[in-house]
Design a protein around this motif. Structure first.
Motif, mmCIF file in Angstrom:
data_model
loop_
_atom_site.group_PDB
_atom_site.id
_atom_site.type_symbol
_atom_site.label_atom_id
_atom_site.label_comp_id
_atom_site.label_asym_id
_atom_site.label_seq_id
_atom_site.Cartn_x
_atom_site.Cartn_y
_atom_site.Cartn_z
ATOM 1 N N SER B 312 30.673 48.369 43.605
ATOM 2 C CA SER B 312 31.660 48.618 42.542
ATOM 3 C C SER B 312 33.085 48.533 43.091
ATOM 4 C CB SER B 312 31.421 49.988 41.897
ATOM 5 O OG SER B 312 31.719 51.033 42.814
ATOM 6 N N THR B 424 40.359 43.506 27.777
ATOM 7 C CA THR B 424 39.752 43.849 29.059
ATOM 8 C C THR B 424 40.521 43.195 30.194
ATOM 9 O OG1 THR B 424 38.288 41.962 29.096
ATOM 10 C CG2 THR B 424 37.454 43.953 28.055
ATOM 11 N N GLY B 446 43.669 47.766 30.303
ATOM 12 C CA GLY B 446 43.095 47.645 31.649
ATOM 13 C C GLY B 446 41.576 47.795 31.659
ATOM 14 N N ARG B 447 40.977 47.859 30.478
ATOM 15 C CA ARG B 447 39.552 48.169 30.372
ATOM 16 C C ARG B 447 38.693 47.275 31.265
ATOM 17 N NH1 ARG B 447 34.463 45.968 29.488
ATOM 18 N NH2 ARG B 447 33.123 47.695 28.882
ATOM 19 N N PHE B 448 37.765 47.911 31.992
ATOM 20 C CA PHE B 448 36.721 47.179 32.712
ATOM 21 C C PHE B 448 35.570 48.144 32.908
ATOM 22 C CE2 PHE B 448 36.567 48.924 37.069
ATOM 23 C CZ PHE B 448 37.708 49.718 37.072
ATOM 24 N N CYS B 449 34.449 47.611 33.347
ATOM 25 C CA CYS B 449 33.327 48.489 33.648
ATOM 26 C C CYS B 449 32.986 48.347 35.125
ATOM 27 C CB CYS B 449 32.123 48.120 32.770
ATOM 28 S SG CYS B 449 30.736 49.251 32.955
ATOM 29 N N ALA B 450 33.063 49.446 35.850
ATOM 30 C CA ALA B 450 32.617 49.437 37.248
ATOM 31 C C ALA B 450 31.098 49.437 37.217
ATOM 32 C CB ALA B 450 33.137 50.676 37.970
ATOM 33 N N LEU B 451 30.509 48.705 38.131
ATOM 34 C CA LEU B 451 29.083 48.462 37.974
ATOM 35 C C LEU B 451 28.315 48.551 39.279
ATOM 36 C CD1 LEU B 451 28.083 47.695 35.129
ATOM 37 C CD2 LEU B 451 27.642 45.412 36.001
ATOM 38 N N SER B 452 27.118 49.172 39.178
ATOM 39 C CA SER B 452 26.226 49.175 40.342
ATOM 40 C C SER B 452 25.372 47.912 40.386
ATOM 41 C CB SER B 452 25.333 50.417 40.316
ATOM 42 O OG SER B 452 24.481 50.397 39.193
ATOM 43 N N ASN B 453 25.318 47.221 39.249
ATOM 44 C CA ASN B 453 24.614 45.932 39.218
ATOM 45 C C ASN B 453 25.560 44.835 39.705
ATOM 46 O OD1 ASN B 453 23.434 47.634 37.019
ATOM 47 N ND2 ASN B 453 22.079 45.885 36.809
ATOM 48 N N THR B 458 34.640 41.096 34.650
ATOM 49 C CA THR B 458 35.042 42.279 33.876
ATOM 50 C C THR B 458 34.048 43.418 34.028
ATOM 51 O OG1 THR B 458 33.847 41.586 31.894
ATOM 52 C CG2 THR B 458 36.146 40.897 32.075
ATOM 53 N N GLY B 459 32.925 43.156 34.690
ATOM 54 C CA GLY B 459 31.965 44.229 34.873
ATOM 55 C C GLY B 459 30.806 44.156 33.911
ATOM 56 N N LEU B 460 30.408 42.945 33.536
ATOM 57 C CA LEU B 460 29.163 42.761 32.783
ATOM 58 C C LEU B 460 28.119 42.340 33.796
ATOM 59 C CD1 LEU B 460 29.625 40.712 29.476
ATOM 60 C CD2 LEU B 460 28.741 43.031 29.711
ATOM 61 N N GLU B 461 26.921 42.897 33.688
ATOM 62 C CA GLU B 461 25.932 42.532 34.697
ATOM 63 C C GLU B 461 25.514 41.079 34.552
ATOM 64 O OE1 GLU B 461 22.958 45.559 33.086
ATOM 65 O OE2 GLU B 461 21.609 43.968 33.709
#
Lengths: 287, 596
Positions: B312, B424, B446-453, B458-461
């Motif tokens: 991430s 985003t 500033g939207r994003f998704c932090a991801l473990s995948n 932008t943080g889409l798996e």
């Protein structure tokens, strides 16, 4: 003023008919209903089908590890208490691998809303036993029927110190939106367990099954959700298959009472210390 | 590359004996007894007073994982020059019981003196030249009404033996017990005075002469490595700590509990180390410099979190104060056996940095580096200290505040986000340097998704092959500009025949061995302060013409030696000097092996 579309990002990949769709929709509607902007809200999830919700929620997101949405959300809330932090995940996430964290967040009264999409099964790994599966439930990992009693999340949360406890059902979006709004507005830890049927792997606890069994406590005018013992007794009577706000109490949130509690969110602190301040910190070692 | 401070200088000074009066350039003193007898407080009083009057001290605590009983001791090396090691030898032992004599006699010099509590009959092996001074430590304390102040009687007796003035001791006692009332202060002062008087009266010709104390305007800093870590973290801008108590790292938590809230910082005693590390990741993601501190058993629980921070790209600082492993191992003993885990731990592959401070001062400086590196490279930084470094107390000249610089790395500004005006933000944009600016939650646009995948920008798996390779390569590209060589120090000739190599806390003993061997060998001392990414170029340059390499480390399998061989080669020249019995190296451990 943000609209529902502002809280959407890309298309979810859940199975058609999955209960999680309405959970996401209700989250989005609740945020709009509360007048929130997407950047004010952070959705933190674990993994599994339900864990994908953070990717599709239009606010900030953190799709964390299996069972670790609560410590991630705790860190975020304590770093910036101005954010609305919603943790979300499945029953395996919250009551299996992550159960310990859930209980500690409840007793600390961390000001987050925890939405658990409870389908009584592990869906993404194609149908395995969950800690919420009913006794006798047959899955790939319980071929002769589960020998375990399920977790009872609502009773557990009330006893552990969750200051807002509610249960919702994916088949009743209107009630779910209202519960989400109340949970988000509530200061302190809110557990909202949502019966969110898995249409592919759980052929027992279906929409119809829930419709048939659910008792809606919100419709019972004689029920007082501020009475802890009464709440426990009623939930026990209906074997936890109920919806509505079950328990609520007013209690200071952790970030207000913890050592170092301050009006200024950590993210806004000026990190550069004046030279005299640095010197006085160093000088405490001239002992 | 920077050259290390001259930490030796006092190693070769031998004591000359003049009938009864012992002339010393430096001195080692130890108090031993059962846990719960006030051993630490005896040591603390002496260490504090000696530091205050200008001496340089190094204090080492030997203790056990129990509350009462067993054997514990507190050793102080006293010198007129900086010291970073508690010394091979022992000149003065204060023994509260026979076990303390049995446990410590082999360390004692022939001209040593033992002050012991005369409530027991001390026994020495036949032929031992060590002098015995029975003193009624318990007797005097009882007369003063409290048996526990026998430690103050012992401090007074030591004070006489070391020919020190009493007044500074009284001042320290007054400050230490100031809040507890006049009565207690007076009783402690009496205990010190009577211990002193008894020695003077009964053992008038037993005396060690310390060198003159250096003139100082104000006392040196007297600090442990753990305190230096806490101070470094706070000045580095750390404002969130989540930790689970564990020996020998807990003092970091203590120090920050006392100090960080004054600066708006928040501290959580987490339910376990899994939660502690993940809370720190959450706080870092939200824009607050955050860390966790632990030891080996807790560090093992943080392995999944390490991977989460890696993929991430969330900055994270973990301090691992190493102790004897595996498993619960030796909770109260030192070891350096976690660097393989720090370097390779967690499944999958991710960029990370592993720093290993070599001195108490570096515990401070490296924390500032750690936070800057974590945010600059958006990856986990692990700082490996150990029990010896973490819990030993040392006189430190001063700390250089000009090295306190806060660099938050690539953070996108609100102006830039507003200019883009998008819903985003491509937080994981594939950039040339591999580093992509990050917004903090709360920032509009500033939207994003932090991801473990594995994910897109932008943080889409994602699971597509090109996207995966692009993100993996991007993450590993980040460390291209990192130079671990800045954390390597070398002292010695340009082309030495023999090089002593160590990492972390072994630096002081190696430096003293190096100084001792320099007269007979063409020898160098290389101390590695960054074990990953391994500073291959810097190390290879130093070792290029070397005939023999001794790698000195506190573990069983030679983890650094293996890293050295893997990265630099020279397999046939490397010999590891290993110690894993729980104790720090002595200088003799090293010189004996090198001499063969």
């Amino acid at each position: 003023m943000a609209k529902v579309i502002d809280f959407k990002y890309d298309k979810p990949t859940w199975c058609p008919g999955c209960g999680d769709y309405t959970v996401l929709a209700a989250m989005q509607q609740a945020c709009v209903g509360l007048g929130l902007e997407p950047e004010q809200v952070c959705c933190v999830s674990g993994i599994g089908c339900a864990g994908k919700i953070a990717q599709h929620f239009g606010g900030y997101g953190f799709h964390s590890l299996h069972g670790r949405s609560i410590p991630t959300a705790t860190g975020i809330k304590l770093a910036n208490q101005e954010l609305v932090v919603i943790a979300a995940g499945g029953d395996g996430d919250g009551y299996g691998i992550g159960l310990g964290h859930s209980l500690h967040a409840m007793r600390r009264n961390i000001d987050i809303t925890y939405i658990v999409m409870d389908n009584h099964i592990y869906g993404l790994t194609t149908g395995k036993l969950s800690p919420n599966s009913q006794k006798g439930f047959k899955t790939k990992t319980s071929p002769k029927g589960s020998a375990e009693d399920p977790i009872r999340p609502v009773e557990m949360a009330i006893v552990t110190g969750s200051s807002f406890v509610a249960q919702a059902f994916s088949g009743n979006v209107k009630q779910m939106v209202s519960i989400f709004e109340q949970g988000i507005k509530h200061k302190g830890f809110s557990l909202i367990n949502v019966f969110s049927p898995c249409v592919t792997f759980n052929k027992v606890n279906t929409y119809d099954w829930f419709k048939e069994h659910i008792v809606n406590m919100d419709e019972d005018e004689s029920f007082d959700p501020t009475n802890r013992m009464d709440a426990l007794r009623r939930v026990h009577e209906v074997e936890s298959v109920c919806t509505g706000v079950i328990y609520r109490e007013e209690r200071p949130a952790f970030h207000e009472t913890m050592l170092g509690a301050s009006e200024t969110a950590g993210v806004h602190l000026d990190l550069d210390l004046a030279e005299e301040e640095m010197q006085s910190l160093i000088d405490q070692f001239r002992r | 590359m920077q050259f290390c401070l001259d930490t030796a200088g006092t190693y070769y000074l031998r004591n000359s004996i003049v009938r009864g009066v012992h002339m010393n350039k430096q001195l080692t003193w130890k108090v031993g007894g059962a846990q719960g007898e006030g051993i630490d407080s005896t040591g603390e009083i002496l260490a504090t007073t000696l530091n205050r009057i200008g001496y340089y001290i190094f204090a080492y605590r030997h203790f056990m994982s129990l509350i009462k009983g067993g054997h514990t001791n507190y050793k102080i090396r006293i010198s007129s020059e900086p010291v970073r090691y508690h010394g091979d030898d022992l000149q003065v032992l204060v023994a509260f019981d026979q076990l303390s004599i049995n446990e410590n006699l082999r360390e004692m010099n022939a001209d040593g003196v033992i002050i012991y509590d005369d409530k027991f009959q001390a026994e020495l092996p036949e032929g031992s030249a060590v002098r015995l001074c029975p003193v009624p430590l318990t007797g005097i304390a009882k007369e003063l009404g409290n048996v526990i102040i026998k430690n103050m009687v012992a401090a007074g007796a030591s004070c006489r033996l070391l020919n020190l003035e009493l007044q500074p001791f009284f001042e320290v006692v007054e400050e230490k017990f100031g809040s507890k009332g006049k009565d207690l202060i007076e009783r402690n002062i009496k205990a010190i005075q009577q211990g002193y008087d008894y020695m003077k009266e009964h053992f008038a010709d037993e005396m060690f002469q310390l060198p003159t104390a250096p003139q100082v305007d104000r006392p040196h800093l007297l600090m442990t490595g753990n305190e230096a870590v806490g101070l470094g973290a706070l000045l580095a801008g750390c404002r969130f700590l989540a930790a689970y108590p564990i020996t020998p790292a807990t003092e970091i938590l203590y120090w920050l509990l006392e100090n960080m809230p004054n600066y708006g910082g928040k501290i959580v005693q987490a339910e376990d180390e899994i939660a502690a590390c993940i809370m720190a990741i959450g706080a870092n993601y939200a824009g607050v410099r955050a860390m966790t501190s632990t030891s080996g058993p807790g560090f093992s629980l943080m392995m999944e979190a390490l991977g989460l921070a890696g993929i991430s790209e969330t900055p994270l600082v973990i301090v691992d104060v190493m102790r004897g492993g595996p498993s619960t191992g030796l909770p109260t003993k030192t070891e350096q056996s976690d660097i393989n885990q720090a370097t390779y731990g967690s499944h999958g592959e991710m960029p990370r940095i592993v720093l290993a401070p070599t001195t108490i001062e570096e515990c401070f400086y490296y924390m500032i580096d750690a936070f800057n590196l974590a945010e600059r490279y958006q990856c986990p930084v692990i700082v490996t200290s150990d029990l010896y470094l973490g819990m030993s107390k040392q006189s430190v000249d001063d700390l250089d505040m000009s090295r306190v610089v806060i660099d938050r790395g690539a953070v996108v500004t609100q102006e830039e986000l507003d200019q883009r005006g998008q819903k985003t933000y491509p937080r994981y944009a594939v950039t040339e340097s591999g580093i992509s600016p990050r917004p903090f939650p709360g920032m509009p646009h500033g939207r994003f998704c932090a991801l473990s995948n594995e994910h897109d920008d932008t943080g889409l798996e994602i699971e597509d092959t090109d996207g995966r390779v692009a993100q993996m390569d991007k993450r590993f590209r980040k460390l291209d500009t990192f130079n671990g060589g800045e954390h390597v120090s070398y002292k010695g000739p340009e082309q030495p025949d023999v090089v002593l190599v160590g990492f972390g806390s072994t630096t002081a003993q190696i430096a003293e061995a190096f100084a001792e061997l320099s007269s007979t060998y063409s020898i160098g001392h290389l101390q590695i302060g960054c074990v990953y990414p391994f500073p291959t170029e810097a190390v290879r340059k130093i070792l290029a013409h070397t005939k023999q390499i001794f790698v000195i480390e506190n573990n069983k399998t030679g983890q650094l030696a293996q890293m050295l061989q893997q990265n630099v080669g020279m397999v046939d020249k490397v010999e590891a000097i290993l110690k894993y019995n729980g104790n720090p190296f002595t200088v003799r451990d090293i010189t004996t092996t090198v001499r063969g």
